[in-house]
Design an enzyme around this catalytic site. Structure first.
Site, PDB file in Angstrom:
ATOM      1  N   GLY B  40      -4.920 -20.416 -44.487  1.00  0.00           N
ATOM      2  CA  GLY B  40      -5.470 -19.060 -44.365  1.00  0.00           C
ATOM      3  C   GLY B  40      -6.057 -18.641 -45.698  1.00  0.00           C
ATOM      4  O   GLY B  40      -5.523 -18.966 -46.761  1.00  0.00           O
ATOM      5  N   GLY B  45      -3.637 -15.208 -48.241  1.00  0.00           N
ATOM      6  CA  GLY B  45      -3.868 -16.622 -48.526  1.00  0.00           C
ATOM      7  C   GLY B  45      -4.842 -16.823 -49.673  1.00  0.00           C
ATOM      8  O   GLY B  45      -4.605 -17.639 -50.568  1.00  0.00           O
ATOM      9  N   HIS B 266      -3.934   0.391 -32.225  1.00  0.00           N
ATOM     10  CA  HIS B 266      -4.687   1.287 -33.100  1.00  0.00           C
ATOM     11  C   HIS B 266      -5.326   2.404 -32.293  1.00  0.00           C
ATOM     12  O   HIS B 266      -5.972   2.148 -31.286  1.00  0.00           O
ATOM     13  CB  HIS B 266      -5.767   0.483 -33.833  1.00  0.00           C
ATOM     14  CG  HIS B 266      -6.352   1.212 -34.986  1.00  0.00           C
ATOM     15  ND1 HIS B 266      -7.231   2.244 -34.826  1.00  0.00           N
ATOM     16  CD2 HIS B 266      -6.173   1.070 -36.320  1.00  0.00           C
ATOM     17  CE1 HIS B 266      -7.577   2.693 -36.025  1.00  0.00           C
ATOM     18  NE2 HIS B 266      -6.948   2.000 -36.945  1.00  0.00           N
ATOM     19  N   ARG B 331       0.152   5.966 -36.220  1.00  0.00           N
ATOM     20  CA  ARG B 331      -0.638   5.271 -35.212  1.00  0.00           C
ATOM     21  C   ARG B 331       0.037   5.160 -33.858  1.00  0.00           C
ATOM     22  O   ARG B 331      -0.581   5.367 -32.826  1.00  0.00           O
ATOM     23  CB  ARG B 331      -0.950   3.867 -35.715  1.00  0.00           C
ATOM     24  CG  ARG B 331      -1.900   3.913 -36.858  1.00  0.00           C
ATOM     25  CD  ARG B 331      -2.164   2.548 -37.409  1.00  0.00           C
ATOM     26  NE  ARG B 331      -3.283   2.650 -38.333  1.00  0.00           N
ATOM     27  CZ  ARG B 331      -3.751   1.649 -39.051  1.00  0.00           C
ATOM     28  NH1 ARG B 331      -3.189   0.472 -38.958  1.00  0.00           N
ATOM     29  NH2 ARG B 331      -4.770   1.825 -39.851  1.00  0.00           N
TER      30      ARG B 331
END
Lengths: 224, 638, 251
Positions: B40, B45, B266, B331
């Site tokens: 990643g 990463g 979200h 959220r």
């Protein structure tokens, strides 16, 4: 030296030499326009130039250098750019670029060919010996009669055609060239670039019209 | 088994400093003897690979995209939190720590969160030093905005592209290390297996996505920073290539999957337009700073043009229910309220799955230009997708799967229960508890990559002999054979359904049953349906092409195969967690007015699941959560 | 709506490709362009043919992965939009659509519409960074950066590295891409110490990677989905000119 190898360095060289050459054609144009003042204009101008003696040769060497750089890198960049784009799209579309920008190398080569002819015609005077100033009688003030050479040449429709084609090529060439140098030399800040481009294009067209006017008006006997 | 997170003991304020002082170090001249694999190239990463490379380790970094700059961290829009307290509005490391623990509904490890809050300030310094063009005020100081779940302005931002700018910062650091040859980059390479030798992570098996070749890479440590798994819902805001594959392969090799049911929905995404939809587009929740969310009070008004609905016929439901946080409620609360409004038939737009996000009052207050300056790119994006002008007509939004708080179980050192396997960023479970606050994902990714892993990997490396196992070990060979066998199997089924059709089936079912609201019945239904879809997949999928070639269908099929196994653990976890907390809402556990009811007595633990075989119930391990610095409280945003 | 697609199909980097014609029937105007291709691909798979390979990932216009020349224009006809954000309402029933990969020597086609853009990474590795260490840097507010400067840097930094500028350039020049990073870092105080080295190294990388030279066509700016301005190329040229001036330390 990096300047001669770098992609930006060579671009800057093209702009600087191009600008100098535009300076040259500006001076040349002013000189040419003296033909409209009749024999006293252009013959006097030619005489003054010749009177400069060795300076003429210095000037010619500088011009040679400018052309050499401009042409060498122009062709070199063109070949590199061709190599970088081996395949074309099935649907080719231009978004904002101009015919002028896309044909720089071709108009440039036309101008080069014309330049050689032009030198042979008016400087070395071997293409049309019968009407070359060396073979004509001196004018009333004992000067080489450049005026007669020019007017007689441009009474020849073929010669006029050659000059017009070349001047169209020149116009196209500087149409892109004059609008580009602000960008290339890094003076563009974005908003100013549009104005410079517009002005550059107008200047190019004005130069083109002025240059073409000379043979055309002479051919049409509007100026005698 | 009771798991130990190995969090330092003593006052949490000193935990990170004490840890750093006590840890073993790797001698600088020895570092080059170690090879570290980083899978990643996003914030965690990319930052981790660059930082470890700079320290002198040999790093190999892998990503499935064609360049590390394209990792999906790039999609984050709104901003990144830090406890700088530049606006002097009462922020501090402690407050960021507290807000994060509370925002996570008291399901995270205190010491991990403290460390995150503590290093948050270093991140901003680091990014500025890299040339990340954060927003500035006219005096030249950094600008801040506020975000959901916080009452202070602590979010740093770069227009609506903060994730992009931070990622490009990490990418620039990574590029520098690639140039210096401390990091070898492997783009267009997908990890398909973790190689474990004698219980220790010793390498990975990957597929070169250009040629289809299966390759082995040994490493003294393996770091997974492979992002999130919410594409299990098919439609999500994740990139198309985001998958559970890397962490699921690790899970199948023995790494525990922690809290997989904690997914974040979200609240401000663009509603679904139709059946052919392939992904959902998120608009930064920073929009909620200036936009007011409402639905019509009467179902009869839903079809009307919003401007024809007078103010007193509108229900600004977040402002009504949560007066102190209003439109900036966290959220999970915001998303669930939108679902409730739509479930009550008050939704707007096509399919009636949408609520209004209205900027009229903000435009009247600060001018359209100011709003355009703050969110111009989001308004443009909205118009491109919906063909509607958000300045003239309220936007329509609806919640969408976006992020997962769950992930591989890791201890304080970001090391999983498999020694030598480290997990960073969204791929681990650690700091966000049951719900992540806005602008905290970027913070965690960069914290893990720049400031945590370079320290916490050292004690492990110092305890092993570098290069002890290489690619000639039989485990590598076996791993390659397993992958080739699976690919050949996928190509030979030659059924009737495409990978995307089956993925859509799984996703729709997961969204209905394991989505925003879950019940005992819906979860049991999911656990019945998942194996059915999985069976159909293995008997009726059609994958064209060859394995030794660029084959995107094969890539997608492999990813779906893993989602089909992982989905079961997710549903099991949701079924096991008989409480509502953060992103996990069980309809059986709510108050009379619909608020989530947490059960601290029975569920104040991390649920870490051990893979026991496909179709076999995974085994639950618990890590009890202790709260010493923060007092457990009912999370209230009223 | 029903459309006719002419799509570039090429088996591998060494193979010769050609345009193939496919019908796309019953396309909804709400679909994105890539969703339209998904539909076509599902049809191809079911009929046992290989689907069209194309790069895509975020599908929200920011990752820069998608890369298609549609009817001669990179990213299609909608200005300031990547292919993934292009919607079918831009097209009409019966339209013929030509879909081709980026074409440049530096971007060899890998398969169908997928090209190799590693060269862009190489340009970045040549100097597209500030050489700061992880940790040990100043407080973020220790450097004051005027808002116009920060905005200018951000304008440049918005580049998504998709390569549309190169695909559009008649010379396949990577100048706009390179200049965006050079300009961003040259404008900011953090980037100044390495500005000379950076512009020389990155422009050298352009040629080393086989891209062409910039001759001010400005097709790049017109095709850029993020509206990156060619003024950044002017800035790069300016930065290059500065390298020819002597420094106060005589270097």
């Amino acid at each position: 030296m990096n300047l001669f190898k770098s992609t930006v360095g060579r671009k800057i060289l093209m702009a600087v030499t191009g600008l100098c050459l535009v300076g040259f054609i500006s001076v040349h144009l002013i000189g040419n326009l003296s033909v409209f003042a009749g024999p006293d204009g252009i013959n006097a101008y030619a005489e003054h130039l010749h009177a400069l003696g060795p300076l003429v040769w210095v000037f010619r060497l500088i011009m040679l250098g400018l052309f050499a750089v401009h042409i060498t890198f122009g062709v070199q960049l063109y070949l590199e750019n061709r190599a970088a784009t081996p395949d074309s799209y099935a649907v080719q579309k231009s978004l904002v670029t101009t015919f002028s920008a896309k044909t720089m190398v071709f108009t440039g080569l036309i101008i080069l060919a014309f330049l050689l002819y032009h030198l042979l015609h008016f400087t070395v005077q071997i293409t049309n010996p019968d009407i070359s100033a060396h073979n004509l009688a001196l004018d009333a003030a004992n000067r080489l009669d450049v005026f007669t050479m020019v007017t007689k040449s441009f009474h020849n429709a073929f010669i006029v055609l050659v000059y017009i084609v070349a001047m169209v090529a020149l116009t196209l060439h500087i149409f892109h060239g004059i609008s580009s140098w602000v960008q290339t030399l890094g003076w563009s800040t974005g908003t100013s670039q549009d104005k410079v481009t517009a002005i550059g294009k107008l200047v190019a067209i004005a130069y083109g019209l002025a240059y073409i006017a000379i043979p055309l008006l002479l051919l049409a006997r509007i100026v005698k | 088994m009771i798991l130990d997170g190995k969090a330092p003991t003593g006052p949490v304020e000193q935990s990170w400093d004490n840890y750093r002082f006590d840890q073993k170090l790797v001698n600088p001249s020895n570092k080059r003897k170690y090879k570290i694999l980083v899978v990643g190239s996003g914030l965690a990463g990319g930052a981790g690979a660059a930082s470890l490379g700079e320290l002198g380790y040999n790093v190999d970094c892998f990503c499935y995209q064609d360049s590390p700059r394209r990792a999906h961290s790039i999609g984050a829009q709104g901003g990144i939190n830090a406890a700088k307290n530049y606006p002097s509005d009462g922020d501090s490391v402690y407050r960021l720590f507290y807000d994060t623990v509370k925002g996570g509904d008291f399901r995270s490890r205190e010491a991990d969160v403290w460390r995150l809050a503590q290093v948050s300030n270093n991140i901003i310094d680091q990014c500025v030093a890299q040339g990340v063009p954060f927003a500035r005020d006219y005096a030249g100081y950094l600008d801040n905005r506020s975000f959901g779940g916080a009452q202070v302005s602590r979010t740093f931002y770069a227009r609506g592209q903060t994730g992009q700018q931070l990622l490009l910062g990490a990418y620039s650091a990574l590029s520098r290390q690639i140039k210096n040859k401390t990091v070898t980059m492997h783009p267009r390479t997908e990890m398909l297996d973790l190689v474990v030798v004698d219980g220790v992570a010793k390498g990975i098996t990957v597929r070169n996505l250009m040629t289809g070749e299966i390759e082995s890479h040994w490493g003294d440590a393996v770091i997974l920073a492979t992002g999130g798994y919410v594409n299990v819902f098919y439609l999500s805001t994740n990139a198309m290539g985001s998958s559970v594959t890397a962490i699921w392969k690790a899970a199948k090799k023995g790494a525990y999957m922690a809290n997989p049911c904690y997914t974040q929905i979200h609240p401000t995404c663009i509603p679904v337009h139709g059946d052919a939809q392939s992904k959902l587009t998120l608009m930064s929740e920073s929009l909620r700073n200036d936009g007011r969310i409402w639905v019509p009070k009467n179902a009869a008004d839903c079809e009307k043009h919003p401007s024809e609905i007078p103010d007193d016929a509108r229900d600004y439901y977040l402002e009504r229910k949560y007066p102190s946080f209003g439109n900036l409620a966290p959220r999970d609360i915001s998303s669930r309220s939108a679902k409730e409004a739509c479930d009550a038939d008050l939704g707007v737009g096509p399919g009636k799955r949408g609520v209004y996000l209205d900027f009229k009052d903000a435009i009247d207050r600060v001018s359209e230009n100011t709003i355009a300056e703050r969110y111009g790119n989001l308004f443009d994006m909205y118009e491109k997708i919906t063909d509607e002008n958000g300045y003239e007509r309220p936007m329509r939004i609806y919640p969408a799967p976006h992020y997962n708080m769950g992930g591989l179980w890791v201890d304080y050192e970001c090391q999983s229960n498999i020694p030598g396997l480290f997990v960073l960023g969204e791929a681990n479970f650690s700091v966000h508890g049951a719900n992540r606050l806005g602008a905290s994902a970027l913070m965690q990714g960069l914290a893990d990559g720049y400031f945590v892993i370079p320290y916490t990997i050292a004690p492990y490396l110092a305890s092993i002999t570098p290069g002890a196992v290489k690619e000639d070990h039989s485990e590598f060979k076996k791993s390659v054979e397993d992958i080739e066998a699976q690919n050949n199997k996928l190509l030979s089924i030659n059924g009737k359904k495409t990978v995307s059709e089956l993925h859509k089936e799984l996703g729709t079912m997961m969204w209905e049953n394991v989505g925003m609201a879950r019940s005992d019945a819906s979860l049991k239904d999911a656990l019945k349906r998942i194996p059915e879809i999985r069976d159909e997949f293995w008997n009726n999928v059609k994958v064209t092409g060859e394995s030794k070639d660029l084959n995107q269908q094969l890539e997608n099929a492999g990813r779906l195969a893993d989602f089909l196994e992982f989905a079961e653990v997710m549903a099991e976890d949701a079924l096991n967690r008989e409480e509502s907390c953060g992103g996990h809402f069980r309809t059986e556990h709510q108050t009379d007015d619909g608020e989530a009811m947490r059960d601290d007595e029975n569920f104040s633990y991390v649920a870490a699941w051990e893979f026991k075989g496909v179709g076999v119930k995974p085994e639950l391990h618990k890590e009890p959560l202790k709260f010493e610095r923060v007092k457990l409280a009912v999370r209230s945003y009223k | 709506m029903d459309l006719t697609l002419h799509v570039w199909r090429q088996k591998g980097p060494q193979d010769k490709g050609k345009l193939e014609t496919y019908p796309a029937k019953g396309i909804s105007s709400d679909m994105s362009f890539l969703e339209m291709l998904d539909e076509v691909n599902d049809g191809l798979i079911k009929s046992g043919q290989e689907p069209i390979a194309f790069d895509h990932d975020c599908r929200e216009g920011i990752c820069g992965m998608c890369s298609q020349v549609i009817n001669g224009r990179p990213h299609g006809k909608q200005e300031g939009t990547t292919v993934c954000q292009l919607h079918m309402r831009q097209y009409n029933d019966g339209d013929e659509i030509f879909i081709e990969p980026w074409r440049a020597k530096a971007f060899p086609v890998q398969k169908d519409l997928i090209v190799d853009r590693t060269s862009l990474d190489v340009i970045m590795q040549a100097g597209g960074y500030v050489s700061c260490h992880t940790g040990g840097v100043d407080d973020a507010n220790a450097l004051l950066i005027p808002k116009p400067t920060a905005d200018y840097a951000m304008d440049a930094a918005e580049c998504i590295g998709c390569g549309a500028c190169i695909a559009a350039c008649p010379n396949s020049s990577a100048m706009l891409f390179t200049s965006a990073k050079v300009a961003q870092l040259a404008a900011l105080p953090q980037g100044k110490p390495e500005a000379r080295k950076r512009v020389l190294a990155m422009t050298q990388a352009i040629l080393d990677e086989g891209f062409g030279n910039c001759t001010n066509h400005y097709e790049c700016e017109a095709a850029c989905p993020k509206g990156i301005s060619v003024k950044f190329i002017a800035k790069l040229n300016r930065e290059y000119l500065k390298t020819m001036m002597p420094t106060s330390t005589g270097a």
